[in-house]
Motif scaffolding. Structure first.
Motif, PDB file in Angstrom:
ATOM      1  N   ALA A 122      18.199   9.226   1.715  1.00 28.38           N
ATOM      2  CA  ALA A 122      17.916  10.632   2.028  1.00 28.38           C
ATOM      3  C   ALA A 122      16.641  11.096   1.341  1.00 28.38           C
ATOM      4  CB  ALA A 122      19.098  11.505   1.605  1.00 28.38           C
ATOM      5  N   LYS A 123      16.463  10.676   0.110  1.00 25.19           N
ATOM      6  CA  LYS A 123      15.283  11.095  -0.649  1.00 25.19           C
ATOM      7  C   LYS A 123      14.002  10.511  -0.082  1.00 25.19           C
ATOM      8  CE  LYS A 123      13.488  11.272  -5.382  1.00 25.19           C
ATOM      9  NZ  LYS A 123      13.748  10.923  -6.810  1.00 25.19           N
ATOM     10  N   VAL A 124      14.093   9.261   0.390  1.00 25.61           N
ATOM     11  CA  VAL A 124      12.906   8.554   0.863  1.00 25.61           C
ATOM     12  C   VAL A 124      12.556   8.891   2.304  1.00 25.61           C
ATOM     13  CG1 VAL A 124      11.995   6.255   1.423  1.00 25.61           C
ATOM     14  CG2 VAL A 124      13.174   6.644  -0.744  1.00 25.61           C
ATOM     15  N   SER A 125      13.584   9.071   3.147  1.00 18.89           N
ATOM     16  CA  SER A 125      13.299   9.107   4.585  1.00 18.89           C
ATOM     17  C   SER A 125      13.741  10.353   5.329  1.00 18.89           C
ATOM     18  CB  SER A 125      13.944   7.886   5.260  1.00 18.89           C
ATOM     19  OG  SER A 125      15.360   7.952   5.155  1.00 18.89           O
ATOM     20  N   THR A 126      14.495  11.258   4.722  1.00 12.82           N
ATOM     21  CA  THR A 126      14.932  12.445   5.444  1.00 12.82           C
ATOM     22  C   THR A 126      13.760  13.384   5.721  1.00 12.82           C
ATOM     23  OG1 THR A 126      17.168  12.367   4.533  1.00 12.82           O
ATOM     24  CG2 THR A 126      16.416  14.481   5.390  1.00 12.82           C
ATOM     25  N   VAL A 127      13.665  13.840   6.964  1.00  8.31           N
ATOM     26  CA  VAL A 127      12.620  14.789   7.354  1.00  8.31           C
ATOM     27  C   VAL A 127      13.245  15.904   8.178  1.00  8.31           C
ATOM     28  CG1 VAL A 127      10.754  13.092   7.304  1.00  8.31           C
ATOM     29  CG2 VAL A 127      12.069  13.413   9.409  1.00  8.31           C
ATOM     30  N   TYR A 128      12.443  16.896   8.496  1.00  4.76           N
ATOM     31  CA  TYR A 128      12.902  18.046   9.272  1.00  4.76           C
ATOM     32  C   TYR A 128      12.152  18.099  10.605  1.00  4.76           C
ATOM     33  CZ  TYR A 128      15.270  19.452   5.033  1.00  4.76           C
ATOM     34  OH  TYR A 128      16.103  19.474   3.954  1.00  4.76           O
ATOM     35  N   PRO A 129      12.702  18.819  11.577  1.00  4.81           N
ATOM     36  CA  PRO A 129      12.034  18.892  12.885  1.00  4.81           C
ATOM     37  C   PRO A 129      10.573  19.307  12.789  1.00  4.81           C
ATOM     38  CG  PRO A 129      14.230  19.830  13.037  1.00  4.81           C
ATOM     39  CD  PRO A 129      13.997  19.541  11.573  1.00  4.81           C
ATOM     40  N   GLU A 130      10.273  20.199  11.852  1.00  5.65           N
ATOM     41  CA  GLU A 130       8.892  20.652  11.693  1.00  5.65           C
ATOM     42  C   GLU A 130       7.965  19.516  11.276  1.00  5.65           C
ATOM     43  OE1 GLU A 130      11.758  23.911  11.294  1.00  5.65           O
ATOM     44  OE2 GLU A 130      11.554  21.985  10.250  1.00  5.65           O
ATOM     45  N   ASP A 131       8.487  18.577  10.493  1.00  9.03           N
ATOM     46  CA  ASP A 131       7.687  17.420  10.081  1.00  9.03           C
ATOM     47  C   ASP A 131       7.326  16.556  11.283  1.00  9.03           C
ATOM     48  OD1 ASP A 131       7.945  18.082   7.307  1.00  9.03           O
ATOM     49  OD2 ASP A 131       9.951  17.195   7.320  1.00  9.03           O
ATOM     50  N   VAL A 132       8.313  16.343  12.148  1.00 12.59           N
ATOM     51  CA  VAL A 132       8.072  15.538  13.349  1.00 12.59           C
ATOM     52  C   VAL A 132       7.100  16.272  14.273  1.00 12.59           C
ATOM     53  CG1 VAL A 132       9.125  14.336  15.285  1.00 12.59           C
ATOM     54  CG2 VAL A 132      10.392  14.577  13.142  1.00 12.59           C
ATOM     55  N   ALA A 133       7.291  17.576  14.411  1.00  8.52           N
ATOM     56  CA  ALA A 133       6.408  18.370  15.263  1.00  8.52           C
ATOM     57  C   ALA A 133       4.960  18.267  14.805  1.00  8.52           C
ATOM     58  CB  ALA A 133       6.859  19.839  15.259  1.00  8.52           C
ATOM     59  N   GLY A 134       4.752  18.339  13.507  1.00  6.07           N
ATOM     60  CA  GLY A 134       3.401  18.209  12.980  1.00  6.07           C
ATOM     61  C   GLY A 134       2.789  16.852  13.302  1.00  6.07           C
TER      62      GLY A 134
END
Length: 292
Positions: A214-226
């Motif tokens: 989770a610490k290394v790879s969790t992201v949020y939709p906004e990260d993918v959008a960017g």
């Protein structure tokens, strides 16, 4: 890299985003609208999609000048997809970027999976991407410019138990996108793939994620959008989200099979979807089952 690279957003281009009423698709549409694009979002239910479009337009008001529309779309239906792109062009102008984002992720072991669900996952996650890519590329090649951006997943590179059909579809999307990129090189048309890791959306709710992952790879939709908007600007063929996951992919790909299996077991990676929080996933899975 096509002639579209680095220029499309500055010219107020038309962008279509599938699965755009929520999650990654919603955030991607918002990011494009804030960048000045005219955006069409497509999703299954017409009314919620129209509401999402109105909200995106309002939120993008100070950050961009793009127009936003919401249209009904079932990516698993050829006529529906064709009508979606036709309406997009009729209302907003020539399409310049298609983001094939729509996807579903039921969890559970393959032998327990209803065959209708298997077909739905393949229909949405794979055939939908192929269909959208063909419909958009037909337009783009004749115009000499355009960009197809396909959203895959880390599951397109790693085999996660508990989501076998999802992995199959995403592996296929990766191979398809990379092959199509090579076929269309020199045509003025870019083809790119974005591989997010674990994204905090309803698709991943209840996943049994070890703290270190989770610490290394969790992201949020906004990260993918960017990352998607940046891909549209640069024409980069492949982008991982976060970027550091690319190194992990390289390391895992060169490990011997047995060493890789030991590492997956010891780190808890193989339990992420094989042993999820069933109660947490109940609502999402019920929605998927109702749809078939």
């Amino acid at each position: 890299m096509g002639r579209n690279s680095g220029k499309a957003l500055a010219s107020g281009c038309v962008v279509a985003v599938t699965g755009g009423a929520r999650g990654i698709g919603y955030s991607t549409a918002l990011a494009f609208a804030r960048a000045g694009a005219a955006v069409a979002i497509g999703d299954l239910a017409a009314e919620p999609t129209e509401q999402a479009a109105a909200e995106i337009a309002q939120r993008a008001g100070q950050g961009g000048t793009g127009r936003v529309i919401g249209l009904p779309l079932d990516v698993a239906d050829a006529d529906s997809f064709a009508k979606f792109l036709d309406r997009t062009e009729n209302e907003l102008g020539p399409l310049r970027i298609l983001v094939n984002n729509a996807g579903i992720m039921p969890t559970g072991f393959f032998l327990d999976e209803d065959e209708r669900m298997t077909e739905r996952v393949i229909g949405v996650n794979l055939r939908g991407v192929i269909r959208g890519s063909r419909l958009a590329a037909d337009r783009f090649v004749s115009r000499g410019e355009g960009h197809v951006i396909n959203i895959a997943s880390l599951a397109g590179a790693f085999p996660f138990p508990g989501v076998a059909t999802y992995c199959a579809a995403k592996h296929a999307v990766v191979g398809f996108t990379q092959a199509l990129h090579r076929e269309l090189e020199g045509s003025g048309v870019d083809v790119s793939i974005v591989l997010p890791s674990l994204v905090r959306t309803e698709l991943s709710v209840g996943a049994n994620v070890p703290k270190w992952i989770a610490k290394v790879s969790t992201v949020y939709p906004e990260d993918v959008a960017g990352a998607v908007v940046e891909t549209a600007r640069t024409g980069r063929p492949l982008t991982t989200v976060p970027r550091r996951v690319a190194a992990m992919l390289t390391i895992m790909s060169i490990l011997p099979y047995r060493a890789r299996r030991v590492l997956e077991a010891r780190t808890g990676a193989e339990r992420v979807f094989a042993q999820p929080d069933v109660a947490a996933r109940e609502r999402y899975l019920r929605q998927l089952n109702d749809a078939i």
